[in-house]
Write an enzyme that holds these catalytic residues in place. Structure first.
Site, PDB file in Angstrom:
ATOM      1  N   HIS A  51       3.515   7.199 -13.300  1.00 16.41           N
ATOM      2  CA  HIS A  51       3.049   7.683 -12.012  1.00 16.41           C
ATOM      3  C   HIS A  51       1.832   8.598 -12.199  1.00 16.41           C
ATOM      4  CE1 HIS A  51       7.073   6.808  -9.767  1.00 16.41           C
ATOM      5  NE2 HIS A  51       6.501   5.744 -10.279  1.00 16.41           N
ATOM      6  N   GLU A  53       1.204  11.745 -11.560  1.00 16.91           N
ATOM      7  CA  GLU A  53       1.395  13.060 -12.161  1.00 16.91           C
ATOM      8  C   GLU A  53       1.472  12.963 -13.690  1.00 16.91           C
ATOM      9  OE1 GLU A  53       4.211  12.989  -8.522  1.00 16.91           O
ATOM     10  OE2 GLU A  53       3.080  11.574  -9.728  1.00 16.91           O
ATOM     11  N   CYS A  78       8.169  12.035  -6.983  1.00 23.31           N
ATOM     12  CA  CYS A  78       9.426  11.299  -6.816  1.00 23.31           C
ATOM     13  C   CYS A  78      10.590  12.042  -7.459  1.00 23.31           C
ATOM     14  CB  CYS A  78       9.298   9.893  -7.394  1.00 23.31           C
ATOM     15  SG  CYS A  78       9.036   9.899  -9.168  1.00 23.31           S
ATOM     16  N   CYS A  87       9.179  12.292 -11.466  1.00 25.26           N
ATOM     17  CA  CYS A  87       8.059  13.195 -11.753  1.00 25.26           C
ATOM     18  C   CYS A  87       8.420  14.645 -11.442  1.00 25.26           C
ATOM     19  CB  CYS A  87       6.841  12.786 -10.928  1.00 25.26           C
ATOM     20  SG  CYS A  87       6.204  11.186 -11.445  1.00 25.26           S
ATOM     21  N   THR A 198      -4.112 -23.973  11.304  1.00 27.79           N
ATOM     22  CA  THR A 198      -5.203 -23.453  10.464  1.00 27.79           C
ATOM     23  C   THR A 198      -5.137 -24.082   9.077  1.00 27.79           C
ATOM     24  OG1 THR A 198      -5.155 -21.374  11.669  1.00 27.79           O
ATOM     25  CG2 THR A 198      -6.214 -21.316   9.524  1.00 27.79           C
ATOM     26  N   GLY A 285      -4.705 -19.095  13.471  1.00 25.90           N
ATOM     27  CA  GLY A 285      -5.531 -19.568  14.571  1.00 25.90           C
ATOM     28  C   GLY A 285      -5.212 -18.771  15.825  1.00 25.90           C
TER      29      GLY A 285
END
Length: 341
Positions: A51, A53, A78, A87, A198, A285
């Protein structure tokens, strides 16, 4: 702007470097400051990796300065064990002097718990710095967890006289600059959705070609499975979900998910939530787009206009009467941005 705001702003800049790459995790940046100097910074690169940190802590050369330093983080640290340890515990263990948080994490696994762990360790915590900007940074993550659906972006291109094609045949409306913008948009978002018509008319690949980034997950709404299996949407370039009412099965990168036509939109939202899709571009579409518009089921809309192009006849652009948030000029094309209020 206060010092705290300046450092949180830097956290946001760092976090944005990973846009489109961290799903299902949020975008987070972190900065470590000692006596007014940045001594470490980092951001979360992708799910499963450290993460923000931790990356910031690892970048500090002299770890002895940490107990006298402040760590800034754009989102509450977290508090749960996932693929990486919490963290909040690392911050407590290293004994930072102070922690400054941008936005609190509404995700039920965190939601104040990270802040509490740090406060209970006797560390000073300030939160809510540039909170709106930090929430905006993670609008996809927050929408997904709070509304139990992806963040929805509607997108289409129309001519000066309001048509999406000429005589119902695929027609190039936007210029090459806009096409680059559209590919970047695909790289930044988690998924992209089109309907049967589409897919059959345009045979799109829906991948990122003119920009850097990851291909979005493709979502095809095709109740009767009319789109031929050799069409580009079925190639192996991206994970693809085919929403249909015929079969439920998975073959390599293609997953068929069965949904009935009745109650379609709520069921689709529940399915996308279950598939952990945090954001989606609706590139369908007129019919598909209009369903989302009529149900008020969108967060942003991006409308590309080529005022100099008159198509006179064809598929009319969706009926859409909302207040424009901003306009950007890309050579002879204009892009109108809307936000659902």
């Amino acid at each position: 702007m206060s010092n705290d705001e300046l450092y949180i702003k830097r956290c946001i800049e760092l976090a944005q470097k990973a846009l489109g790459k961290t799903y299902p995790n949020p975008l987070v940046g972190s900065v470590i400051v000692h006596n007014g100097n940045i001594i470490g910074e980092g951001y979360h690169h992708k799910a499963g990796q450290p993460h923000a940190e931790i990356n910031a802590i690892n970048s500090v050369e002299n770890k002895d300065l940490i107990p006298e330093s402040t760590i800034y983080v754009s989102l509450e640290p977290c508090a749960h064990y996932g693929k990486t340890p919490p963290c909040a515990l690392k911050i407590k263990e290293l004994g930072f002097k102070k922690v400054v948080i941008g936005a609190m994490d509404s995700h039920d696994k965190v939601n104040g718990k990270g802040k509490k762990i740090i406060q209970d360790a006797g560390i000073e915590v300030v939160s809510g710095i540039l909170e709106q900007e930090c929430i905006e940074l993670n609008k996809r993550f927050f929408t997904y967890h709070e509304k139990k659906r992806p963040y929805i972006i509607l997108k289409w291109a129309e001519s000066g006289d309001g048509f999406m094609d000429k005589d119902f045949k695929p027609t190039a409306i936007s210029n090459s600059l806009v096409n680059q913008f559209v590919h970047q948009l695909r790289a930044d978002e988690h998924a992209i959705l089109v309907g049967t018509q589409t897919a059959i008319n345009d045979n799109p690949g829906l991948t990122v070609r003119n920009a850097e980034g990851v291909n979005p997950i493709r979502i095809l709404i095709d109740f009767e499975l009319k789109v031929p299996g050799d069409f580009k949407i079925y190639n192996d370039e991206a994970q693809t979900l085919v929403i249909n009412s015929v079969k439920e099965e998975t073959e390599n990168n293609i997953k068929f998910i069965k949904i009935e036509k009745e109650n379609f939109l709520p069921d689709l939202m529940a399915t996308l939530y279950k598939e952990q899709i945090q954001s989606i571009i609706i590139e369908g579409g007129k019919y598909t787009l209009q369903q989302f518009i009529d149900n008020g089921l969108w967060d942003e809309a991006i409308v590309i206009k080529n005022d100099g192009l008159k198509l006179e006849n064809g598929t009319q652009a969706p009926e859409f009467t909302y207040i424009i948030d901003k306009i950007e000029k890309y050579s002879d094309n204009l892009i109108y941005f809307f936000r659902f209020q």
